[in-house]
Design a protein around this motif. Structure first.
Motif, PDB file in Angstrom:
ATOM      1  N   ASP A 130       0.805  -1.226   0.000  1.00  0.00           N
ATOM      2  CA  ASP A 130       0.000   0.000   0.000  1.00  0.00           C
ATOM      3  C   ASP A 130       0.836   1.273   0.000  1.00  0.00           C
ATOM      4  O   ASP A 130       0.285   2.376  -0.064  1.00  0.00           O
ATOM      5  N   LEU A 131       2.161   1.137   0.039  1.00  0.00           N
ATOM      6  CA  LEU A 131       3.036   2.317   0.146  1.00  0.00           C
ATOM      7  C   LEU A 131       3.482   2.771  -1.240  1.00  0.00           C
ATOM      8  O   LEU A 131       4.666   2.780  -1.578  1.00  0.00           O
ATOM      9  N   LYS A 132       2.539   3.203  -2.026  1.00  0.00           N
ATOM     10  CA  LYS A 132       2.805   3.508  -3.435  1.00  0.00           C
ATOM     11  C   LYS A 132       3.653   4.757  -3.630  1.00  0.00           C
ATOM     12  O   LYS A 132       4.271   4.935  -4.669  1.00  0.00           O
ATOM     13  N   ASN A 133       3.696   5.633  -2.629  1.00  0.00           N
ATOM     14  CA  ASN A 133       4.459   6.872  -2.748  1.00  0.00           C
ATOM     15  C   ASN A 133       5.704   6.889  -1.867  1.00  0.00           C
ATOM     16  O   ASN A 133       6.311   7.938  -1.682  1.00  0.00           O
ATOM     17  N   LEU A 134       6.086   5.712  -1.367  1.00  0.00           N
ATOM     18  CA  LEU A 134       7.254   5.647  -0.495  1.00  0.00           C
ATOM     19  C   LEU A 134       8.520   6.020  -1.262  1.00  0.00           C
ATOM     20  O   LEU A 134       8.766   5.518  -2.364  1.00  0.00           O
ATOM     21  N   VAL A 135       9.325   6.905  -0.655  1.00  0.00           N
ATOM     22  CA  VAL A 135      10.564   7.371  -1.287  1.00  0.00           C
ATOM     23  C   VAL A 135      11.785   6.806  -0.573  1.00  0.00           C
ATOM     24  O   VAL A 135      12.762   6.426  -1.214  1.00  0.00           O
ATOM     25  N   ASN A 136      11.737   6.736   0.767  1.00  0.00           N
ATOM     26  CA  ASN A 136      12.871   6.234   1.558  1.00  0.00           C
ATOM     27  C   ASN A 136      12.425   5.072   2.440  1.00  0.00           C
ATOM     28  O   ASN A 136      11.447   5.190   3.179  1.00  0.00           O
ATOM     29  N   LEU A 137      13.166   3.973   2.358  1.00  0.00           N
ATOM     30  CA  LEU A 137      12.874   2.800   3.182  1.00  0.00           C
ATOM     31  C   LEU A 137      14.171   2.322   3.822  1.00  0.00           C
ATOM     32  O   LEU A 137      15.145   2.036   3.125  1.00  0.00           O
ATOM     33  N   SER A 138      14.169   2.258   5.158  1.00  0.00           N
ATOM     34  CA  SER A 138      15.355   1.809   5.886  1.00  0.00           C
ATOM     35  C   SER A 138      15.013   0.591   6.727  1.00  0.00           C
ATOM     36  O   SER A 138      14.128   0.644   7.588  1.00  0.00           O
ATOM     37  N   LEU A 139      15.742  -0.509   6.446  1.00  0.00           N
ATOM     38  CA  LEU A 139      15.651  -1.741   7.242  1.00  0.00           C
ATOM     39  C   LEU A 139      17.004  -2.045   7.858  1.00  0.00           C
ATOM     40  O   LEU A 139      17.359  -3.204   8.102  1.00  0.00           O
ATOM     41  N   ASN A 140      17.745  -1.015   8.127  1.00  0.00           N
ATOM     42  CA  ASN A 140      19.098  -1.128   8.663  1.00  0.00           C
ATOM     43  C   ASN A 140      19.112  -1.843  10.014  1.00  0.00           C
ATOM     44  O   ASN A 140      18.246  -1.638  10.858  1.00  0.00           O
ATOM     45  N   ASN A 141      20.116  -2.704  10.184  1.00  0.00           N
ATOM     46  CA  ASN A 141      20.365  -3.363  11.473  1.00  0.00           C
ATOM     47  C   ASN A 141      19.165  -4.179  11.935  1.00  0.00           C
ATOM     48  O   ASN A 141      18.599  -3.959  13.002  1.00  0.00           O
TER      49      ASN A 141
END
Length: 975
Positions: A130-141
């Motif tokens: 549902d995150l069609k406008n997501l620009v930044n995604l962080s799954l760090n650590n």
């Protein structure tokens, strides 16, 4: 679909359920950032495990939510369904393990999602759908092992993807998951377990991808197709210690602008021979180039590959020294030469750069440099060099003309060394220098010619040295200096002309020194320019309230810091201390021990917008009425832990522009709602750790906090009552009793008490015996004696009860008894000593005797009048006389008693006015025997009246008594 709709309805119901308990402008686990225009919410350090409980009461207009350092383990479906406008969501530093498939439903506006520093190991392929406008995604650590197919399929606008520090080991799956992301520009895969860049035949990286981080993996080869990395501009392959040079063979790296190969197994010559990467775009830091021969070989290779170099990074190579002309054969360096993190002990006026006259920046930070030698005798110059940095070395002294070879340098950084000696001519010739950093050294003295040639200097940082005194004309040449930082030294005083020449100084930092006094004359040179003055952490104090204002000349000052004066702070502020600061906007008085603020303390600060008074009192503070009266532009007041006892309109009422008020950790037990209502611009109020009493005193405040929609009360639902043993929350303590009309009840109660206290003494004085009699009558009635005592008179046991005092007992026994019971009279008399029942209460005996007798005869004498028991007996008889209308009372006066002595006995006076009484004839009468005989006849006749037992008396006796009375009669028969 039906199941989905049901879940949505359930979620909405939960939100509404939470909302009904969250009426006021406050949030259970979050705080609205007061500077965010009602859009940013901070939910940090609440130790909460349920994310729905954390954000359930947040408003739908929220755009930024930071949920950091909590204990969240799970994000269920539809968690954010009530937040459709969310743009930024940060859920870092939690214990997050699982995320449901529809956790982010209804979040189509979200642009940034940070899930770093959690324990996520598995992700569903549809979790981000549902995150069609997501620009930044962080799954760090996290602990992600694999990326399921299509996990990023709907993120068509994704620009930055950070998967650093996970357990990914299949690059092909990663590449496949991002291949369709046409807007992706940055992919961070550092600190994973990738061994190669092998990928399926039909998988390519997006053409938009320009930045790829692959550091700290297990790469042993690249194993990718020729054009797989052809669009990448920045490639970081550092700390892959098994990656060989041959891995770059067959890979197109022509467009690469920067490649980092620190701590790999790549050798420079082989790399340049097997790859088509441009040598000038490689970071050669940490590649083992530690000898002159290797460096000269590098220069030779680069000369064959490129015409010039914009940046040559040779850091972390273990270089011990550089010989003359070592880098002279390198292609022209037109930008930066970086030799940081090596083991250089000398730079010898940069003689190793001979011929590199186009260099603009040189950095040799974190080496072992111990001194900078004089360079005025060296026939060497770098006229284009503008930035020079020797930070983080061991430089002890800087000799004269140390920068003669860099005459046009604009930024010189010598900070974080151990410089103790600075030659008078050390900076000679640096007429173009703009920024000079000498902070964190061991300088003790500055001289008037130390900065003599620095005519263009704008920023001078001398923080954290050992300077104790500023001598005259130290800065006389610095007419363009804008920022002077002398904080963290040991300055005790300034000489008279120390600041002469600082005509354009705007920011002056003197914090952390040993100043004990501040004098207005010292600031005179920059009175028209100074905007920031920092005196934090000095030793300023005053012993007199009549000290002249030290700031009277600083009419342009905007920021003044006087917080944390040592050792005990500013004990007092002199009269008109802030006079002259008409332009001041921010004032810091935090961490002082001021005993009191006079009502006129802040009168001159008419343009103040921020005031910090945190921890600035010596105990309990009673702010004077009108102390803030002129602060009509103040927008933020921080008054935490000041010991403030009361919150009154006289103190705070004039702050009409106040928006943020921090009052936590004070000691007031209540707040006047009228004062809060008088602050029309207030929108943020912090009352945490205040001992608010959960009493009717605060019922209005509780109601206000739950109904107002204008002022955010920080974490209202965490505020506890003053008595922690009750474990009550302030927002829901019981206030029902407070809404009664207490004034009316108190008035009625008070009035009743006053009337009783007034009437009771009067009743005691006037009606004592009547009340006492009534009590005993009631007690007799209650004891079932009443019916027996009210028998018909014909059945009375006695004809008369004789009431007398024991002092008159001889007369009763010698005269009364023989004449009424003897001599043929046959009356039945009741006497105390003879007829009272033994063992019975005396009061009960008296009551029984009165009501068991047809008549009561009171033998009155002065002794009788003084007897309490006789008084009770006449009271009982008079009650029957006046209230039962029975002729039962006879009075016999044994002696004449004056009228004035009888006036106090109003009951007896009343009887005497109503009934005839008898007077015992004394010895003064003409014929005592006849008089006494007549007395007894009258008494016997009175006893016979009203009784059928005596109706058959002879008519002659009745006629006798009907005759008019004689003179002797008048003696003993008194009307």
């Amino acid at each position: 679909m039906a199941g989905l709709k049901y879940k949505i309805l359930v979620s909405v119901a939960i939100v509404l359920h939470i909302a009904q308990f969250t009426v006021g402008y406050s949030f259970r686990n979050c705080t609205e950032d007061p500077n965010s225009n009602h859009t940013k919410f901070l939910c940090i350090r609440h130790q909460a495990k349920n994310i729905s409980a954390i954000i359930g009461d947040l408003p739908p207009y929220a755009t930024t939510i930071i949920i950091s350092i909590n204990l969240i383990k799970h994000i269920p479906d539809n968690t954010f369904v009530h937040l459709p406008n969310l743009r930024t969501l940060q859920i870092d530093n939690n214990h997050l393990e699982t995320i449901d498939n529809q956790a982010f439903q209804n979040m189509s506006q979200l642009k940034s999602l940070n899930l770093s520093l959690n324990k996520i190991s598995n992700l569903s392929s549809s979790v981000f759908q549902d995150l069609k406008n997501l620009v930044n995604l962080s799954l760090n650590n996290n602990s992600v092992i694999r990326l399921p197919p299509g996990i990023f399929s709907s993120l068509s606008n994704l620009d930055v993807l950070i998967l650093r520090q996970n357990y990914l080991n299949n690059f092909s799956a990663v590449a496949e998951s991002v291949t369709h992301l046409s807007k992706l520009t940055k992919l961070d895969l550092c600190n994973n377990y990738l061994t190669s860049l092998h990928h399926s035949n039909h998988t390519d990286l997006p053409e938009s991808l320009t930045t790829l981080y692959l550091c700290k993996n297990k790469l042993v080869t690249l194993a990718c197709e020729w054009g797989f990395l052809s669009h990448v501009l920045l490639l970081d392959l550092s700390y892959n210690d098994q990656l060989p040079s041959r891995a770059f063979q067959g890979v197109d790296l022509r467009k690469l602008n920067y490649m980092r190969l620190r701590s790999t197994n790549v050798t420079v010559p082989e790399l340049l021979n097997v790859s088509n990467v441009r040598g000038g775009n490689i970071d050669f830091s940490g590649m083992g180039l530690k000898t002159d021969n290797l460096l000269m070989e590098l220069c030779s290779l680069l000369s064959t590959k490129v015409k010039f170099v914009k940046k040559l990074s040779l850091g972390s190579n273990g270089i011990l020294s550089l010989r003359k002309n070592t880098l002279s054969n390198c292609p022209p360096i037109r930008g930066l030469l970086d030799l940081s993190f090596n083991h250089l002990k000398k730079v010898r006026c940069l003689h190793f750069l001979k011929g590199q006259d186009q260099i603009k920046k040189f950095t040799a930070e974190k080496n072992h440099l111990t001194s900078l030698m004089s360079c005025n005798r060296q026939n060497l110059s770098f006229p284009n060099l503008t930035d020079l940095s020797y930070r983080y070395n061991r430089i002890l002294n800087v000799n004269s003309f140390a920068f003669h070879h860099t005459p046009n340098v604009k930024t010189l950084q010598l900070n974080i060394n151990i410089i103790a000696y600075l030659d008078h001519k050390a900076f000679s010739g640096l007429t173009n220098l703009v920024t000079l950093r000498l902070d964190n050294n061991l300088l003790t003295d500055l001289y008037k010619d130390s900065f003599e040639d620095l005519h263009s200097l704008e920023i001078l940082n001398l923080r954290n040295n050992q300077i104790a005194v500023l001598f005259n004309k130290t800065f006389h040449s610095l007419k363009h200096l804008h920022i002077l930082d002398l904080g963290g030294n040991k300055i005790t005083h300034f000489e008279e002309s120390a600041f002469v020449g600082l005509d354009n100084l705007a920011n002056f930092y003197l914090d952390g020194n040993n100043l004990k006094q501040i004098d207005s004359s010292k600031f005179k040179p920059f009175h028209a320019t100074l905007e920031v003055l920092d005196l934090h952490g000095n030793q300023v104090s005053f012993s007199s309230k009549r000290t002249n204002s030290p700031f009277v000349n600083l009419t342009k000052l905007r920021i003044l810091k006087l917080d944390a004066q040592m050792p005990h702070g500013l004990n007092m502020l002199p009269y008109a201390f802030f006079r002259g600061l008409n332009s001041l906007q921010s004032l810091y008085l935090t961490d002082n021990h001021i005993f009191s603020f006079a009502a006129d303390t802040f009168d001159d600060l008419t343009n103040l917008t921020f005031l910090s008074l945190d921890n600035s009192c010596a105990g309990v503070m009673q702010l004077q009425p009108g102390v803030f009266k002129n602060l009509r532009k103040l927008s933020k007041l921080s008054a935490r832990n000041m010991g403030i006892q009361s919150f009154s309109k006289e103190v705070f009422g004039n702050l009409t522009e106040l928006q943020i008020l921090l009052l936590n950790q004070n000691v007031m037990q209540s707040l006047d709602v009228n004062v809060l209502e008088a602050l029309p611009k207030l929108r943020y109020l912090d009352l945490r750790n205040i001992p608010l009493s959960c009493t009717c005193l605060n019922s209005d405040l509780q109601n206000w906090t739950l109904t107002n929609q204008r002022v955010q009360l920080v974490l209202l639902y965490s505020l506890q009552c003053q008595d922690k043993k009750l474990q009550k929350s302030f927002y829901n303590f019981d206030t029902n009793v407070c809404y009664l009309d207490l004034g009316e009840y108190l008035f009625a109660t008070t009035t009743t008490v006053i009337l009783l206290l007034t009437i009771i003494p009067l009743l005691y004085t006037k009606l004592y015996w009547k009340l006492k009699y009534s009590y005993y009558v009631f007690r007799s009635w209650f004891g079932q004696h009443w019916r027996r005592l009210r028998e018909k008179e014909e059945h009375c046991k006695y004809d008369a009860f004789i009431s007398y005092n024991s002092a008159d007992e001889p007369w009763v026994l010698d005269q009364l008894l023989p004449n009424l019971e003897g001599n043929g009279a046959s009356f039945r008399l009741c006497l105390h000593h003879r007829d009272f029942e033994l063992g019975r209460n005396i009061v009960d005996n008296i009551v029984s005797a009165v009501y068991s007798s047809r008549k009561t005869i009171c033998v009155v004498s002065r002794h009788f009048l003084c007897s309490e028991w006789c008084s009770l007996e006449i009271q009982l008889a008079s009650y029957r006389l006046f209230h039962e209308l029975r002729d039962v009372l006879l009075l016999i006066f044994l002696e004449p008693i004056p009228e004035r002595q009888l006036s106090a006995y109003h009951r007896m006076r009343k009887v005497m006015l109503k009934k005839t009484y008898l007077q015992w004839p004394g010895s003064d009468c003409t014929d005592p025997v006849k008089a006494q005989e007549l007395f007894w006849n009258h008494l016997r006749r009175a006893l016979r009246s009203g009784s059928s037992r005596f109706e058959e008396e002879d008519e002659g006796r009745e006629e006798y008594f009907n005759q008019p009375p004689t003179d002797d009669d008048n003696y003993y028969l008194m009307p």
